[in-house]
Scaffold this motif. Sequence first.
Motif, mmCIF file in Angstrom:
data_model
loop_
_atom_site.group_PDB
_atom_site.id
_atom_site.type_symbol
_atom_site.label_atom_id
_atom_site.label_comp_id
_atom_site.label_asym_id
_atom_site.label_seq_id
_atom_site.Cartn_x
_atom_site.Cartn_y
_atom_site.Cartn_z
ATOM 1 N N LYS A 175 17.353 12.393 -1.625
ATOM 2 C CA LYS A 175 18.771 12.150 -1.365
ATOM 3 C C LYS A 175 19.390 11.270 -2.452
ATOM 4 O O LYS A 175 20.536 11.488 -2.862
ATOM 5 N N LEU A 176 18.651 10.263 -2.910
ATOM 6 C CA LEU A 176 19.179 9.402 -3.960
ATOM 7 C C LEU A 176 19.346 10.163 -5.266
ATOM 8 O O LEU A 176 20.295 9.921 -6.016
ATOM 9 N N CYS A 177 18.445 11.093 -5.551
ATOM 10 C CA CYS A 177 18.594 11.907 -6.758
ATOM 11 C C CYS A 177 19.844 12.771 -6.670
ATOM 12 O O CYS A 177 20.554 12.961 -7.666
ATOM 13 N N ALA A 178 20.121 13.289 -5.486
ATOM 14 C CA ALA A 178 21.334 14.088 -5.306
ATOM 15 C C ALA A 178 22.586 13.243 -5.488
ATOM 16 O O ALA A 178 23.631 13.752 -5.897
ATOM 17 N N CYS A 179 22.493 11.941 -5.211
ATOM 18 C CA CYS A 179 23.646 11.048 -5.373
ATOM 19 C C CYS A 179 23.878 10.678 -6.834
ATOM 20 O O CYS A 179 25.021 10.682 -7.305
ATOM 21 N N GLN B 152 0.811 -1.207 0.000
ATOM 22 C CA GLN B 152 0.000 0.000 0.000
ATOM 23 C C GLN B 152 0.849 1.264 0.000
ATOM 24 O O GLN B 152 0.341 2.346 -0.207
ATOM 25 N N GLU B 153 2.128 1.150 0.268
ATOM 26 C CA GLU B 153 2.991 2.324 0.317
ATOM 27 C C GLU B 153 4.182 2.092 -0.596
ATOM 28 O O GLU B 153 4.525 0.962 -0.926
ATOM 29 N N PHE B 154 4.823 3.194 -0.980
ATOM 30 C CA PHE B 154 6.014 3.090 -1.798
ATOM 31 C C PHE B 154 7.202 2.662 -0.944
ATOM 32 O O PHE B 154 7.293 2.969 0.243
ATOM 33 N N ARG B 155 8.111 1.981 -1.566
ATOM 34 C CA ARG B 155 9.311 1.515 -0.862
ATOM 35 C C ARG B 155 10.238 2.683 -0.529
ATOM 36 O O ARG B 155 10.970 2.629 0.447
ATOM 37 N N ILE B 156 10.205 3.717 -1.348
ATOM 38 C CA ILE B 156 11.115 4.851 -1.158
ATOM 39 C C ILE B 156 10.284 6.070 -0.784
ATOM 40 O O ILE B 156 9.401 6.487 -1.542
ATOM 41 N N SER B 157 10.557 6.649 0.351
ATOM 42 C CA SER B 157 9.854 7.848 0.790
ATOM 43 C C SER B 157 10.376 9.057 0.016
ATOM 44 O O SER B 157 11.463 9.021 -0.571
ATOM 45 N N PRO B 158 9.627 10.148 -0.021
ATOM 46 C CA PRO B 158 10.109 11.349 -0.722
ATOM 47 C C PRO B 158 11.444 11.854 -0.201
ATOM 48 O O PRO B 158 12.265 12.355 -0.965
ATOM 49 N N LYS B 159 11.673 11.703 1.103
ATOM 50 C CA LYS B 159 12.947 12.164 1.669
ATOM 51 C C LYS B 159 14.106 11.351 1.115
ATOM 52 O O LYS B 159 15.145 11.896 0.722
ATOM 53 N N ILE B 160 13.938 10.007 1.078
ATOM 54 C CA ILE B 160 15.009 9.153 0.546
ATOM 55 C C ILE B 160 15.193 9.413 -0.945
ATOM 56 O O ILE B 160 16.321 9.456 -1.446
ATOM 57 N N LEU B 161 14.068 9.583 -1.665
ATOM 58 C CA LEU B 161 14.150 9.809 -3.103
ATOM 59 C C LEU B 161 14.955 11.070 -3.410
ATOM 60 O O LEU B 161 15.773 11.086 -4.336
ATOM 61 N N VAL C 74 24.178 3.919 2.144
ATOM 62 C CA VAL C 74 24.059 4.417 3.517
ATOM 63 C C VAL C 74 22.733 5.158 3.687
ATOM 64 O O VAL C 74 22.064 5.032 4.720
ATOM 65 N N VAL C 75 22.333 5.923 2.668
ATOM 66 C CA VAL C 75 21.050 6.630 2.746
ATOM 67 C C VAL C 75 19.907 5.644 2.912
ATOM 68 O O VAL C 75 19.009 5.828 3.740
#
Length: 926
Positions: free
Chosen positions: A844-848, A833-842, A916-917
Amino acid sequence: MPILLQKTVGGFLLEPLPEEDFEHSTVPIFLEQPQDSFVVRNKPAVIHCKARHALQIYFECNGGLIHHRQHNQQHFVDPMTGIRQLETSADITRKDLENYQGSDTYSCVCHAWSPTGRTHSRKAIIRIAYLKKHFINQPLSTSVEIEGQISLHCLPPEGVPTPQIFWLRNDEIIDTKKETNFIISNEGNLLISQVRLADTGNYTCGAQNLANQRFSETATLTVYVNGAWSTWSPWSECDSRCGRGSKIRTRMCTNPTPLNNGQQCIGEATQRSDCTMLCPPIDGLWTSWSSWSTCGLDCRHHQRRTCSNPRPANGGRYCEGKDLMTANCTGGMCRAGRESNNLRSYGQSRSREVFPATTNASIALYIGLFVALAVLLMILIIIVLYLRRYKGREVSFRSTRDTGFVAVQPDLTQSILRVPPHLRQESHRELNGSEKSDLLTTPNVAFFATQRFSMLNSTDKHPCRDLPVSGSRSGSMYFSNVFSTRNSTTSAVLLPGVDTERLSCKVFTKDGGRVSLPHFGISVTVPNGAVKKGVKEKMYVTLLMEDKDRPKLSDKQTVLSPVVQIGPPGISLQKPLVISFQHCANLAPCKWNIGVYCSDTYSRDEENLIWRQIVTLGQETVNTPLYCHLEPQHCNIVTDHLARYVLVGESLPDQKAIKSLSLAAFAPSVHSSVDYNIRLYCVENTSAALQGVVEVEKELGGKLLDAPKSMWFQDGGSNLCLCLEDIGPGWKCKPGANYQEIPFQHVWSGRLNQLHCSFTLKHLDRSIQTIHYHILVYQRGVQAHRQLLQINTDLRGRISSGPAVSISAPLINSTVNTVGETSLLFPVNSSAQEFRISPKILKKLCACFDPPNNKGNDWRRLAKELGVDRYLNYFATKASPTEHILDLWEAKHPESTALTDLLNSCRVMGRYDASVVIEEEAGPWL
């Protein structure tokens, strides 16, 4: 008198303060704070500071005062307000930065002092600006076909500040605002969406910052043109003036002419064809008269001529006149008294024989009248026979309705119209007892629709022999059930005629989510941020199962997926959503030319449906409005356009593509004591197609006899053969009715949703209540792709006169012996029912992954590790490629272990910062 201690490099100086302070006592306020700056070559960096309510202002760099470097100090009092303002600036040289031994960056802070307090400004970072010489990645010379697309790669040298990328064509800077055909991606690559001949030239990548400007090596882009034939010239005149000959026509490889080593035209430039010229009629002409013959016994001599100068030919007229002249001999050779020069003509009768025009015309007229009378007589005989046969059918029809069962099986290519619930009870008994499926031939569905429900207890069946199906025998038939719709208030509001069991709705906010039809293997993923903040959008997904909802295709094309509709139209999304469904194409090896078809028409009227091909896989450009990702059994379409979609395939040239069929055998739960009817469905190997069959059989009260089997079906024109064999004791099939063929085109086209055939077994021994038989299914000429259904069923305790027992998807009311590969279902995991990646993690991953790096383990490598790197230019044109890649990954992997797999992929790439993120922020998921 108060004094001010001013610290300098040499020590402290005493500076008297004014006796009176005209300003209000307050803490100094900065009007201008020092900003980050760069030392460019030998030019020092200049920092500025300005404050009010201050009596003194100075800079402190890395903990030390730099009064000796300050210059241009100014102070004044505003005459209107009486507020004192101080302004100063300082130079920071390259030597200052090089001599600094600290671990932090070189920074300066401005301090402002007054008797009431002291304040300091923001910290300004001072760095040495530079730009290295060598590009990390330079463009390479290449060739591209006209109207194709190309991407010239460029990764600039390292520099501070970050260098800006620009491109030059033939030493002129490309302005992407004016030339919209050029796109510079966020990492610096030059994309040409549609290459023109004018784009041929030398391309150079440039990088510049405050320190310098660098240029890469020049790459030559060659635009080549493959040759194409011009239209054929008109046919030449026949080279024979009379009779058989030949004519030619030519074409030239000039449409366009090959350019820049483009391919020459393939095929012949000259085409020859036989021709026949009608020879002109040649009228016959007489030759000259011959000399007189010798005198005969009758005292006559003769003179002749022939009609051979020339002879009559090609229907030309025969010579008119006499061909023989006779005269009495003269010169004393005959007795006196005979008349001289008494000429008689002969050959008149011969002339009539040569010109029988009137006689021939009369004969032709008589023959024509005779043929017309014969044809009229035959038509009358056929009409009489047909009327007698029709009356016989009406008697048989009434007899069938009265007896309650029919011995003749339904015709091929038939369509089932569903019975309303309040009339379904009576019809079930007849449908299950004698296989009355209320069938109509597909072309006549619209004509008989109004009469169908008034004849629920009757059948409209036609013998199989009346159908022009090559290879089928008497008693063998196949037909298609049109999956009709139920009456529903909800479906009527959203989509007229759509079954609510095949429709799912959900309200979405900016957090996104999923809406799915799990039993049909269909899911729609709306990513986080697709819907505007503060807006709620109600969206739905539905499966369209009627034959008229499918696109009309050519004979070479075939439907590879269910028809999925997303709505309502007109919703504006901030970024694309992902539509996931199954397909039945065999991609290993891939011999397909697969396209995505779209229809914006929401009408249920077949005539108003307009389908258009959006993209052909492998031929995408940067202007393609969607991205299609294919997996062995699933398809994911990334789009922001809400419409109906379907996959359509066609074999590549000189290839024979293969699609997967699902075979499912059903029989009525309540059967006749005399006949046992078997229905074998041949549909696409998808959950949607198989579940549609289950729903049809649920209406008919059928049961599944064997686990559905999958079978490969190859393009090539071979029919699908079905054979009923190894029938157990106590049962018998009609002679010749145990084998039938379904034409190749009916299977390949995919125009019919529930294509199936029917067999009937006669019950010979009532004491035997078990039935055993095999159904062998294979494609003619392709014996390797065959499937066998082994069926063992116990009929005891199942004969009743009540309504049929309905079935559901997982229910199998018989003993199943599975032989061969079983067709597996792949329902969407609706538990996530929920996404595996939260907006906060997403974020940070985009910045990486978004910034390109020297190791190449940026978003491109991420796309490769996640298996979505078929067309990287789609992601390259996005502001954040990583965000769109992970949105597609969310739709592809709703399983609970997906995040762990993503973590392992980051480790394999060497991106431990990203791992790590995930570990720190998403620990509860792992």
